[in-house]
Design a protein around this motif. Structure first.
Motif, PDB file in Angstrom:
ATOM      1  N   GLU A  87       0.697  -1.077  -0.013  1.00 32.67           N
ATOM      2  CA  GLU A  87       0.000  -0.040   0.047  1.00 32.67           C
ATOM      3  C   GLU A  87       0.823   1.217  -0.014  1.00 32.67           C
ATOM      4  O   GLU A  87       1.935   1.366   0.779  1.00 32.67           O
ATOM      5  CB  GLU A  87      -0.911  -0.060   1.186  1.00 32.67           C
ATOM      6  N   GLY A  88       0.509   2.267  -0.883  1.00 37.20           N
ATOM      7  CA  GLY A  88       1.353   3.492  -0.811  1.00 37.20           C
ATOM      8  C   GLY A  88       2.094   3.675  -2.184  1.00 37.20           C
ATOM      9  O   GLY A  88       2.774   4.603  -2.379  1.00 37.20           O
ATOM     10  N   ASP A  89       2.384   2.369  -2.606  1.00 38.55           N
ATOM     11  CA  ASP A  89       3.186   2.542  -3.817  1.00 38.55           C
ATOM     12  C   ASP A  89       3.004   3.107  -5.021  1.00 38.55           C
ATOM     13  O   ASP A  89       1.808   3.051  -5.424  1.00 38.55           O
ATOM     14  CB  ASP A  89       3.847   0.968  -4.323  1.00 38.55           C
ATOM     15  N   ALA A  90       3.682   3.989  -5.353  1.00 38.77           N
ATOM     16  CA  ALA A  90       3.184   4.560  -7.010  1.00 38.77           C
ATOM     17  C   ALA A  90       3.595   3.520  -7.988  1.00 38.77           C
ATOM     18  O   ALA A  90       4.885   3.313  -8.117  1.00 38.77           O
ATOM     19  CB  ALA A  90       4.113   5.945  -7.012  1.00 38.77           C
ATOM     20  N   ILE A 115       2.520  -4.680 -13.789  1.00 38.88           N
ATOM     21  CA  ILE A 115       2.574  -3.235 -13.309  1.00 38.88           C
ATOM     22  C   ILE A 115       4.001  -3.314 -12.733  1.00 38.88           C
ATOM     23  O   ILE A 115       4.525  -4.191 -12.567  1.00 38.88           O
ATOM     24  CB  ILE A 115       1.581  -2.930 -12.273  1.00 38.88           C
ATOM     25  N   ALA A 116       4.452  -2.092 -12.684  1.00 42.34           N
ATOM     26  CA  ALA A 116       6.043  -1.972 -12.030  1.00 42.34           C
ATOM     27  C   ALA A 116       5.899  -0.581 -11.378  1.00 42.34           C
ATOM     28  O   ALA A 116       4.892   0.051 -11.484  1.00 42.34           O
ATOM     29  CB  ALA A 116       6.859  -1.573 -13.450  1.00 42.34           C
ATOM     30  N   LEU A 117       6.874  -0.451 -10.472  1.00 45.87           N
ATOM     31  CA  LEU A 117       7.052   0.781  -9.859  1.00 45.87           C
ATOM     32  C   LEU A 117       7.133   2.066 -10.656  1.00 45.87           C
ATOM     33  O   LEU A 117       8.083   1.875 -11.633  1.00 45.87           O
ATOM     34  CB  LEU A 117       8.185   0.799  -8.676  1.00 45.87           C
ATOM     35  N   LYS A 118       6.479   3.142 -10.319  1.00 47.68           N
ATOM     36  CA  LYS A 118       6.664   4.226 -11.259  1.00 47.68           C
ATOM     37  C   LYS A 118       7.890   4.921 -11.049  1.00 47.68           C
ATOM     38  O   LYS A 118       8.532   5.429  -9.886  1.00 47.68           O
ATOM     39  CB  LYS A 118       5.733   5.588 -10.915  1.00 47.68           C
ATOM     40  N   PRO A 119       8.785   5.382 -12.097  1.00 44.93           N
ATOM     41  CA  PRO A 119      10.155   5.909 -11.750  1.00 44.93           C
ATOM     42  C   PRO A 119       9.868   7.247 -11.123  1.00 44.93           C
ATOM     43  O   PRO A 119       8.992   8.197 -11.566  1.00 44.93           O
ATOM     44  CB  PRO A 119      10.513   6.084 -13.386  1.00 44.93           C
ATOM     45  N   ALA A 120      10.608   7.424 -10.060  1.00 47.98           N
ATOM     46  CA  ALA A 120      10.339   8.919  -9.413  1.00 47.98           C
ATOM     47  C   ALA A 120      10.836  10.039 -10.380  1.00 47.98           C
ATOM     48  O   ALA A 120      10.390  11.037 -10.090  1.00 47.98           O
ATOM     49  CB  ALA A 120      11.518   8.935  -8.282  1.00 47.98           C
ATOM     50  N   GLU A 121      11.580   9.814 -11.375  1.00 47.77           N
ATOM     51  CA  GLU A 121      11.654  10.832 -12.419  1.00 47.77           C
ATOM     52  C   GLU A 121      10.664  11.509 -13.154  1.00 47.77           C
ATOM     53  O   GLU A 121      10.577  12.605 -13.777  1.00 47.77           O
ATOM     54  CB  GLU A 121      12.748  10.301 -13.318  1.00 47.77           C
ATOM     55  N   LEU A 122       9.576  10.713 -12.927  1.00 50.79           N
ATOM     56  CA  LEU A 122       8.344  10.933 -14.026  1.00 50.79           C
ATOM     57  C   LEU A 122       7.311  11.476 -13.076  1.00 50.79           C
ATOM     58  O   LEU A 122       6.836  10.762 -11.966  1.00 50.79           O
ATOM     59  CB  LEU A 122       8.132   9.841 -14.699  1.00 50.79           C
ATOM     60  N   THR A 123       6.419  12.454 -13.623  1.00 51.88           N
ATOM     61  CA  THR A 123       5.426  12.732 -12.998  1.00 51.88           C
ATOM     62  C   THR A 123       4.135  11.669 -13.272  1.00 51.88           C
ATOM     63  O   THR A 123       4.353  10.768 -14.068  1.00 51.88           O
ATOM     64  CB  THR A 123       4.645  14.280 -13.484  1.00 51.88           C
ATOM     65  N   PHE A 124       2.779  11.807 -12.527  1.00 46.06           N
ATOM     66  CA  PHE A 124       1.994  10.748 -12.919  1.00 46.06           C
ATOM     67  C   PHE A 124       1.602  10.944 -14.476  1.00 46.06           C
ATOM     68  O   PHE A 124       1.462   9.846 -15.064  1.00 46.06           O
ATOM     69  CB  PHE A 124       0.841  10.871 -11.930  1.00 46.06           C
ATOM     70  N   ALA A 125       1.323  12.252 -14.960  1.00 45.82           N
ATOM     71  CA  ALA A 125       0.835  12.418 -16.091  1.00 45.82           C
ATOM     72  C   ALA A 125       1.885  11.900 -17.278  1.00 45.82           C
ATOM     73  O   ALA A 125       1.666  10.961 -18.026  1.00 45.82           O
ATOM     74  CB  ALA A 125       0.749  13.880 -16.451  1.00 45.82           C
ATOM     75  N   GLN A 126       3.248  11.778 -17.041  1.00 40.27           N
ATOM     76  CA  GLN A 126       4.405  11.538 -17.934  1.00 40.27           C
ATOM     77  C   GLN A 126       4.448   9.656 -17.751  1.00 40.27           C
ATOM     78  O   GLN A 126       4.364   9.264 -18.809  1.00 40.27           O
ATOM     79  CB  GLN A 126       5.640  11.854 -17.470  1.00 40.27           C
TER      80      GLN A 126
END
Length: 317
Positions: A87-90, A115-126
């Motif tokens: 829980e809480g993972d982007a 799914i995969a963890l969202k790269p921290a470098e990207l916004t959710f839109a990206q």
């Protein structure tokens, strides 16, 4: 939760906003609170045409059809068998392809393997712009078995799949040639192509020859046959319409080249590899337009207008 239900195939008026129950989870699924949704040509095609809906559902069409495949958001709940996420993972992903991803909703149930963890470098839109297009490009490049120094022609280099294919092939050390219209020249050159071709000015086969690999994103047998003509003996063609296979057999055999028709598949493993390329700065998504969730039908119209560099995304605020 809110979602868009496809009442019947046809225009955007058939996408109707609805209130639904938050989906129940299977043991291997996670519940994602949606932050953004990526749009792809298949979203529009499945909305418009009954045969596309039947193909993608194989052909088990549910009573309630929710479109969408690309999603990014935050995990609110994990199934009992899920160990890779909490829980809480982007996260982000391409869900249930082939099948219905059901991402046009404010909450989405997703297989943990998609799914995969969202790269921290990207916004959710990206991040929403990545999964389907980047996975298609990644799986195409893998199929082509590109090696350093090879000449690779990418058609539609400014598009969703094309702009990822250029970057991934460049990272592998290829000499990349990209086609686009003149208005997208600067964007394509910014991706790192070694050569740019204006496909509207002259037929590309009059400009380039003897390439090792062609990644053809154009939905046309005639166009793909033209791509075959520029390949060197033993070259490889990857095209995104596997149903064209029987129509291309003779041309491929005559030219002594190999052809591979691919259809993208959900893969958290592949998406994790793409995340690594993003984190290292080798790959960057391009978002050309953003819409709000209430404007999702209008986002479909923008998608259908075509000629948009990169991707169109829908924010879920």
């Amino acid at each position: 939760m809110k979602s868009y239900i496809l009442k019947s195939n046809g225009g955007i008026e058939n996408l109707v906003e609805s209130s639904d129950s938050i989906p129940d989870l299977q043991p291997d699924e996670v519940l994602i609170k949606t932050k953004a949704i990526g749009l792809n040509p298949i979203d529009s095609a499945v909305r418009q045409y009954p045969h596309m809906l039947e193909m993608i559902t194989q052909p088990n069409i549910p009573d309630k059809v929710i479109l969408g495949w690309d999603v990014t958001g935050v995990i609110e709940k994990v199934g009992s068998q899920v160990t890779a996420f909490r829980e809480g993972d982007a996260v982000y992903g391409l869900l249930n392809m082939p099948g219905l991803g059901r991402t046009n909703a404010t909450y989405v149930a997703a297989s943990s393997t998609h799914i995969a963890l969202k790269p921290a470098e990207l916004t959710f839109a990206q991040a929403a712009a990545v999964p389907m297009a980047a996975l298609t490009a990644y799986q195409a490049v893998l199929q082509a078995q590109i090696t350093p120094g090879e000449r690779v022609l990418v058609h539609g280099a400014s598009g969703g799949v094309g702009h990822f294919a250029v970057q991934i092939a460049k990272q592998l050390g290829a000499c990349v040639i990209g086609t686009s219209s003149a208005k997208n020249k600067a964007f394509v050159e910014s991706l790192g192509v070694d050569e740019w071709i204006d496909y509207q000015a002259r037929p590309f086969e009059e400009v380039v020859a003897k390439v090792d690999v062609v990644i053809d994103t154009v939905n046309s047998v005639e166009h793909i046959c033209r791509s075959i003509s520029v390949l060197t003996t033993g070259g490889r063609l990857v095209y995104l319409q596997p149903h064209f296979e029987s129509q291309l057999e003779d041309a491929l055999a005559k030219a002594s080249v190999r052809g591979y028709g691919i259809f993208v598949n959900s893969s958290g493993e592949n998406l994790t590899k793409i995340s690594e390329l993003i984190e290292k700065g080798f790959v960057r998504p391009h978002v050309s337009q953003e819409f709000s969730f209430s404007q999702l039908p209008q986002a479909h119209l923008a998608l259908e207008a075509g000629q948009t560099p990169g991707k169109i995304v829908v924010r879920v605020d």
